[in-house]
Structure formats: structure tokens, C-alpha cells
Write an enzyme that holds these catalytic residues in place. Structure first.
Site, mmCIF file in Angstrom:
data_model
loop_
_atom_site.group_PDB
_atom_site.id
_atom_site.type_symbol
_atom_site.label_atom_id
_atom_site.label_comp_id
_atom_site.label_asym_id
_atom_site.label_seq_id
_atom_site.Cartn_x
_atom_site.Cartn_y
_atom_site.Cartn_z
ATOM 1 N N HIS A 69 7.428 2.532 -1.265
ATOM 2 C CA HIS A 69 7.376 3.909 -0.404
ATOM 3 C C HIS A 69 5.870 4.044 -0.357
ATOM 4 O O HIS A 69 5.041 4.282 0.711
ATOM 5 C CB HIS A 69 7.939 4.817 -0.941
ATOM 6 N N GLU A 70 5.052 3.915 -1.579
ATOM 7 C CA GLU A 70 3.515 4.323 -1.443
ATOM 8 C C GLU A 70 2.783 3.123 -0.987
ATOM 9 O O GLU A 70 1.843 3.383 -0.103
ATOM 10 C CB GLU A 70 3.050 4.507 -3.095
ATOM 11 N N CYS A 113 9.720 12.551 1.071
ATOM 12 C CA CYS A 113 7.997 12.263 1.305
ATOM 13 C C CYS A 113 7.664 13.473 1.166
ATOM 14 O O CYS A 113 8.039 14.337 2.065
ATOM 15 C CB CYS A 113 7.914 11.359 2.614
ATOM 16 N N LEU A 114 6.602 13.807 0.428
ATOM 17 C CA LEU A 114 5.935 14.980 0.446
ATOM 18 C C LEU A 114 5.287 15.243 1.830
ATOM 19 O O LEU A 114 4.984 16.493 1.964
ATOM 20 C CB LEU A 114 4.758 15.232 -0.611
ATOM 21 N N HIS A 131 2.567 3.611 2.643
ATOM 22 C CA HIS A 131 1.769 4.622 3.012
ATOM 23 C C HIS A 131 0.401 4.193 3.459
ATOM 24 O O HIS A 131 -0.237 4.589 4.398
ATOM 25 C CB HIS A 131 1.437 5.798 1.986
ATOM 26 N N GLN A 160 -2.094 10.447 2.179
ATOM 27 C CA GLN A 160 -1.561 11.895 2.121
ATOM 28 C C GLN A 160 -2.424 12.951 1.752
ATOM 29 O O GLN A 160 -2.044 14.103 1.799
ATOM 30 C CB GLN A 160 -0.270 11.745 1.093
ATOM 31 N N GLY A 220 5.401 10.486 -6.458
ATOM 32 C CA GLY A 220 4.073 9.484 -6.033
ATOM 33 C C GLY A 220 3.599 10.176 -4.773
ATOM 34 O O GLY A 220 3.829 11.075 -4.177
HETATM 35 NI NI NI Z 1 5.644 9.656 0.974
#
Ligand code: NI
Length: 173
Positions: free
Chosen positions: A130-131, A88-89, A134, A50, A45
């Protein structure tokens, strides 16, 4: 085109994103870039902030849905609680058990502006939460207790200093 992923400390990750209103060609290109960037990372995701875009949108692929884009997500009818490892990226490397609702519905729009609604369970429900976090300037470490947050940040520091080999990435979101 693969675009740079912003990481912890970048203020854009703490901003509140604005609703998507223009479902135009530019949005289509952004969606393509975000999917390409997510798959290359690799992750399951990726949300607008991000990649430095403070619009309420994210892309994901939980391995079953295929590449999917959602704009203006609204989460409905959460039920159950489950604690699973999450990453998380934007906090590359560490994972930590993180509590989330087990099931949740996500309502939003696709890249053409058509309404869509999806029921998520397990990983998909986790991705939705999660997204969407963000888009409100929130990261999974904010969902942890103080000790959990300290563990993640210590892991991250060790990785940055090269003191610990990164674990194989499983499903960073
Ligand atoms: Ni993330």
C-alpha cells in the site's frame, strides 16, 4: 508536529516520488512528524506524498514492528494472494476488500541510510504494498474493479455529506 494529511483529489497523491538521497537532520524531523501524524490519525502507515513530500519514503507500525521508517523501498519475492479490507488515511472513512500479495520482502534504508530488509506477511505485507504504491502515485482504489471503486467513492461521498456515521477506524493505511 502533526501535519495535514492530503486527501483524494490533491494532485500530489498522483505524483511519482523521487529517491531519498540526503539522510540528514531534516529527514529525521520529517520521520518524527510523519510518525506522530500517523499515530494521531490513527493509522498504521503513512507515505511521503500523503503529507505533500514527494520522496520515496514511508513510516508504519503494524502493531508488532513498532515505529518504523523506510526510505527507497523495493519490493521483492511476492507470493500468494489475499483479499482483505483496506483503507487509506487519504480516503478517510471507507474500507474495501482489496487483493494483495500475502507475503513480500521490503528492502530499503532506515532514517540513517543504513540498509534494511524486512519480510512481511499478512498486514505487514499489505502495508509494504500500500505504501510503496503511494510513492508511484497509486491508491488502493486503483487496485479495485470498477464496481469496487464506485462503492468506495459512494461511501466517501455519503460520509462527506454527513449521511452516514463513519465506521470505527480499524487500520487505515
Ligand atoms: Ni494510504
Amino acid at each position: 508536529m502533526i501535519v495535514p494529511i492530503r486527501t483524494l483529489g490533491d494532485p500530489v497523491l498522483r505524483e511519482h516520488s523521487k529517491p531519498v538521497s540526503d539522510f540528514d537532520r531534516k529527514l529525521h524531523l520529517l520521520c518524527d512528524d510523519m510518525l506522530e501524524t500517523m499515530y494521531a490519525a490513527p493509522g498504521v502507515g503513512l507515505a511521503g506524498p500523503q503529507v505533500g513530500i514527494t520522496l520515496r519514503l514511508f513510516v508504519f507500525d503494524d502493531g508488532e514492528t513498532g515505529p518504523t521508517f523506510i526510505a527507497n523501498p523495493v519490493l521483492l519475492d511476492p507470493s500468494g494472494t489475499v483479499v482483505e479490507e483496506e483503507g487509506c488515511l487519504s480516503i478517510p472513512g471507507p474500507y474495501h476488500p482489496t487483493p494483495r500479495s500475502e507475503r513480500i520482502r521490503c528492502r530499503g534504508q532506515d532514517v540513517k541510510g543504513q540498509d534494511l530488509e524486512m519480510d512481511g506477511e499478512g498486514l505487514l505485507a499489505r502495508i509494504f504494498q500500500h505504501e510503496t504504491d503511494h510513492l508511484d502515485g497509486m491508491l488502493y482504489i486503483d487496485r479495485l474493479d470498477e464496481a469496487g471503486r464506485r462503492e468506495v467513492l459512494a461511501d466517501l461521498r455519503r460520509l462527506e455529506l454527513g449521511l452516514q456515521e463513519p465506521r470505527a477506524r480499524r487500520r487505515p493505511e
